[in-house]
Design a protein around this motif. Structure first.
Motif, PDB file in Angstrom:
ATOM      1  N   LYS A  47      -6.380 -24.719  19.540  1.00 29.79           N
ATOM      2  CA  LYS A  47      -5.759 -25.769  20.354  1.00 29.79           C
ATOM      3  C   LYS A  47      -5.167 -26.891  19.504  1.00 29.79           C
ATOM      4  O   LYS A  47      -4.703 -27.894  20.032  1.00 29.79           O
ATOM      5  CB  LYS A  47      -6.794 -26.363  21.317  1.00 29.79           C
ATOM      6  CG  LYS A  47      -7.443 -25.339  22.235  1.00 29.79           C
ATOM      7  CD  LYS A  47      -8.571 -25.986  23.042  1.00 29.79           C
ATOM      8  CE  LYS A  47      -9.314 -24.951  23.874  1.00 29.79           C
ATOM      9  NZ  LYS A  47     -10.491 -25.539  24.564  1.00 29.79           N
ATOM     10  N   PHE A  48      -5.230 -26.725  18.157  1.00 29.50           N
ATOM     11  CA  PHE A  48      -4.833 -27.830  17.297  1.00 29.50           C
ATOM     12  C   PHE A  48      -3.376 -28.225  17.482  1.00 29.50           C
ATOM     13  O   PHE A  48      -3.027 -29.404  17.422  1.00 29.50           O
ATOM     14  CB  PHE A  48      -5.109 -27.510  15.821  1.00 29.50           C
ATOM     15  CG  PHE A  48      -4.093 -26.613  15.174  1.00 29.50           C
ATOM     16  CD1 PHE A  48      -2.977 -27.145  14.550  1.00 29.50           C
ATOM     17  CD2 PHE A  48      -4.248 -25.231  15.177  1.00 29.50           C
ATOM     18  CE1 PHE A  48      -2.032 -26.327  13.950  1.00 29.50           C
ATOM     19  CE2 PHE A  48      -3.314 -24.412  14.585  1.00 29.50           C
ATOM     20  CZ  PHE A  48      -2.200 -24.954  13.971  1.00 29.50           C
ATOM     21  N   SER A  49      -2.480 -27.254  17.710  1.00 32.63           N
ATOM     22  CA  SER A  49      -1.060 -27.577  17.839  1.00 32.63           C
ATOM     23  C   SER A  49      -0.799 -28.432  19.085  1.00 32.63           C
ATOM     24  O   SER A  49       0.068 -29.306  19.069  1.00 32.63           O
ATOM     25  CB  SER A  49      -0.212 -26.310  17.875  1.00 32.63           C
ATOM     26  OG  SER A  49      -0.580 -25.486  18.957  1.00 32.63           O
ATOM     27  N   GLN A  50      -1.558 -28.188  20.151  1.00 32.74           N
ATOM     28  CA  GLN A  50      -1.426 -29.008  21.354  1.00 32.74           C
ATOM     29  C   GLN A  50      -1.858 -30.442  21.071  1.00 32.74           C
ATOM     30  O   GLN A  50      -1.199 -31.405  21.489  1.00 32.74           O
ATOM     31  CB  GLN A  50      -2.269 -28.427  22.486  1.00 32.74           C
ATOM     32  CG  GLN A  50      -1.895 -27.015  22.896  1.00 32.74           C
ATOM     33  CD  GLN A  50      -2.923 -26.404  23.831  1.00 32.74           C
ATOM     34  OE1 GLN A  50      -3.635 -27.111  24.542  1.00 32.74           O
ATOM     35  NE2 GLN A  50      -3.019 -25.080  23.823  1.00 32.74           N
ATOM     36  N   ARG A  51      -2.974 -30.583  20.348  1.00 28.55           N
ATOM     37  CA  ARG A  51      -3.464 -31.926  20.009  1.00 28.55           C
ATOM     38  C   ARG A  51      -2.494 -32.639  19.077  1.00 28.55           C
ATOM     39  O   ARG A  51      -2.225 -33.832  19.230  1.00 28.55           O
ATOM     40  CB  ARG A  51      -4.854 -31.826  19.362  1.00 28.55           C
ATOM     41  CG  ARG A  51      -5.935 -31.311  20.290  1.00 28.55           C
ATOM     42  CD  ARG A  51      -7.322 -31.552  19.705  1.00 28.55           C
ATOM     43  NE  ARG A  51      -7.536 -30.801  18.482  1.00 28.55           N
ATOM     44  CZ  ARG A  51      -8.072 -29.604  18.425  1.00 28.55           C
ATOM     45  NH1 ARG A  51      -8.448 -28.992  19.528  1.00 28.55           N
ATOM     46  NH2 ARG A  51      -8.260 -28.984  17.273  1.00 28.55           N
ATOM     47  N   GLU A  87      11.980 -19.915  11.844  1.00 28.37           N
ATOM     48  CA  GLU A  87      10.726 -20.579  12.197  1.00 28.37           C
ATOM     49  C   GLU A  87       9.686 -19.575  12.679  1.00 28.37           C
ATOM     50  O   GLU A  87       8.486 -19.825  12.587  1.00 28.37           O
ATOM     51  CB  GLU A  87      10.969 -21.638  13.277  1.00 28.37           C
ATOM     52  CG  GLU A  87      11.555 -22.921  12.730  1.00 28.37           C
ATOM     53  CD  GLU A  87      11.465 -24.068  13.728  1.00 28.37           C
ATOM     54  OE1 GLU A  87      10.501 -24.102  14.502  1.00 28.37           O
ATOM     55  OE2 GLU A  87      12.357 -24.917  13.717  1.00 28.37           O
ATOM     56  N   SER A  88      10.140 -18.447  13.192  1.00 29.33           N
ATOM     57  CA  SER A  88       9.206 -17.428  13.690  1.00 29.33           C
ATOM     58  C   SER A  88       8.351 -16.847  12.563  1.00 29.33           C
ATOM     59  O   SER A  88       7.294 -16.266  12.803  1.00 29.33           O
ATOM     60  CB  SER A  88       9.968 -16.307  14.391  1.00 29.33           C
ATOM     61  OG  SER A  88      10.826 -15.633  13.487  1.00 29.33           O
ATOM     62  N   LEU A  89       8.820 -17.010  11.310  1.00 28.99           N
ATOM     63  CA  LEU A  89       8.081 -16.490  10.161  1.00 28.99           C
ATOM     64  C   LEU A  89       6.969 -17.437   9.710  1.00 28.99           C
ATOM     65  O   LEU A  89       6.112 -17.060   8.914  1.00 28.99           O
ATOM     66  CB  LEU A  89       9.036 -16.240   8.988  1.00 28.99           C
ATOM     67  CG  LEU A  89      10.156 -15.208   9.229  1.00 28.99           C
ATOM     68  CD1 LEU A  89      11.080 -15.174   8.019  1.00 28.99           C
ATOM     69  CD2 LEU A  89       9.573 -13.832   9.505  1.00 28.99           C
ATOM     70  N   LEU A  90       6.983 -18.660  10.224  1.00 29.74           N
ATOM     71  CA  LEU A  90       5.989 -19.641   9.813  1.00 29.74           C
ATOM     72  C   LEU A  90       4.644 -19.384  10.487  1.00 29.74           C
ATOM     73  O   LEU A  90       4.579 -18.862  11.599  1.00 29.74           O
ATOM     74  CB  LEU A  90       6.455 -21.057  10.172  1.00 29.74           C
ATOM     75  CG  LEU A  90       7.694 -21.603   9.472  1.00 29.74           C
ATOM     76  CD1 LEU A  90       8.051 -22.966  10.036  1.00 29.74           C
ATOM     77  CD2 LEU A  90       7.473 -21.697   7.970  1.00 29.74           C
ATOM     78  N   MET A  94       1.957 -24.247   9.887  1.00 32.96           N
ATOM     79  CA  MET A  94       3.169 -24.821   9.313  1.00 32.96           C
ATOM     80  C   MET A  94       4.208 -25.140  10.390  1.00 32.96           C
ATOM     81  O   MET A  94       4.952 -26.113  10.283  1.00 32.96           O
ATOM     82  CB  MET A  94       3.769 -23.871   8.275  1.00 32.96           C
ATOM     83  CG  MET A  94       2.878 -23.643   7.062  1.00 32.96           C
ATOM     84  SD  MET A  94       2.226 -25.179   6.353  1.00 32.96           S
ATOM     85  CE  MET A  94       3.739 -26.042   5.955  1.00 32.96           C
ATOM     86  N   ARG A  95       4.239 -24.330  11.433  1.00 27.45           N
ATOM     87  CA  ARG A  95       5.171 -24.606  12.539  1.00 27.45           C
ATOM     88  C   ARG A  95       4.808 -25.942  13.207  1.00 27.45           C
ATOM     89  O   ARG A  95       5.671 -26.727  13.568  1.00 27.45           O
ATOM     90  CB  ARG A  95       5.118 -23.465  13.557  1.00 27.45           C
ATOM     91  CG  ARG A  95       6.273 -23.500  14.571  1.00 27.45           C
ATOM     92  CD  ARG A  95       6.214 -22.323  15.513  1.00 27.45           C
ATOM     93  NE  ARG A  95       6.380 -21.059  14.802  1.00 27.45           N
ATOM     94  CZ  ARG A  95       5.425 -20.141  14.695  1.00 27.45           C
ATOM     95  NH1 ARG A  95       4.245 -20.344  15.240  1.00 27.45           N
ATOM     96  NH2 ARG A  95       5.646 -19.024  14.026  1.00 27.45           N
ATOM     97  N   GLU A  99       6.936 -29.407  13.570  1.00 24.60           N
ATOM     98  CA  GLU A  99       7.153 -29.969  14.904  1.00 24.60           C
ATOM     99  C   GLU A  99       6.759 -31.445  14.949  1.00 24.60           C
ATOM    100  O   GLU A  99       7.444 -32.262  15.565  1.00 24.60           O
ATOM    101  CB  GLU A  99       6.351 -29.180  15.946  1.00 24.60           C
ATOM    102  CG  GLU A  99       6.582 -29.682  17.368  1.00 24.60           C
ATOM    103  CD  GLU A  99       5.690 -28.985  18.387  1.00 24.60           C
ATOM    104  OE1 GLU A  99       6.068 -28.955  19.573  1.00 24.60           O
ATOM    105  OE2 GLU A  99       4.605 -28.494  18.012  1.00 24.60           O
ATOM    106  N   VAL A 100       5.661 -31.784  14.300  1.00 28.06           N
ATOM    107  CA  VAL A 100       5.214 -33.181  14.274  1.00 28.06           C
ATOM    108  C   VAL A 100       6.291 -34.080  13.665  1.00 28.06           C
ATOM    109  O   VAL A 100       6.603 -35.146  14.193  1.00 28.06           O
ATOM    110  CB  VAL A 100       3.889 -33.313  13.487  1.00 28.06           C
ATOM    111  CG1 VAL A 100       3.598 -34.777  13.152  1.00 28.06           C
ATOM    112  CG2 VAL A 100       2.742 -32.733  14.293  1.00 28.06           C
TER     113      VAL A 100
END
Length: 220
Positions: A47-51, A87-90, A94-95, A99-100
């Protein structure tokens, strides 16, 4: 801290709470962004990307409301300028780092992004993982990614880049890839660190080791 004779005010805020952020950032001219949410149990990692997204969105909006002049962000090194890059390769990690940075740029502040690979020194997640593995495991079964080349940089050099950017106007609104002078694999870094500790480590690389199995290895 020393430059200002200790006259530093500490303000605490939860980045998930927008009102707290606005209160903490009121009167701030330059904001450094070092927030990362990859922590806790393996389940929480998912869930880290959501946070991270929520934190960056709140921070960008608060920076705009508080009329912050600049944001300096330390992100991850990605091969955007390479032929065939997608970006699909990240990795998810890293993605999210990219994004941040994109979200922070939606604020009215001028954003400077420093992108680093492995940061060597206390406090760096990649370095601490390396340190724990080498110190605690005399024999390691490693995933193939330990052969991936990287350009590590000392944490002291990273801090110098970050601090000096305040006084260099040309850094405003720009991205910078930062790294040391050597290109090394994670395997080479582990072996070099083991030599510094006078330790003999044995490493077996398994090409089919999955991210899930890798996480068990790191947890160990």
């Amino acid at each position: 801290y020393e430059k200002y004779n200790g006259a530093v005010e500490i303000a605490e805020a939860n980045v998930r709470d927008y009102s707290q952020l606005v209160k903490a950032m009121n009167g701030v001219n330059i904001a450094f962004y070092f927030i990362h949410s990859m922590e806790g149990s393996s389940k929480e990692w998912k869930k880290f990307s959501q946070r991270d997204r929520l934190a960056a969105q709140n921070f960008a909006k608060a920076a705009t409301e508080c009329d912050v002049d600049r944001i300096v962000y330390l992100g991850g090194l990605i091969p955007e300028d390479r032929e065939g890059f997608s970006e699909s390769l990240l990795s998810d990690h890293m993605r999210s780092r990219k994004e941040v940075g994109d979200i922070l740029r939606t604020s009215t502040a001028r954003v400077t992004i420093f992108r680093a690979a492995v940061i060597l020194g206390q406090g760096g997640g990649s370095f601490q993982m390396l340190e724990y593995l080498v110190k605690r495991l005399p024999m390691m079964i490693c995933p193939k990614w330990v052969l991936t080349k990287s350009q590590p940089i000392s944490v002291d050099d990273v801090v110098e880049y970050l601090v000096r950017s305040i006084d260099v106007k040309e850094t405003e609104g720009r991205d910078f890839d930062i790294g040391g002078t050597e290109v090394l694999t994670y395997l080479q870094m582990m072996k070099r660190y083991a030599k510094m500790l006078n330790k003999d480590i044995k490493i077996i690389i398994i090409p089919f080791l999955t991210p899930r199995l890798s996480s068990y290895w790191v947890d160990l």
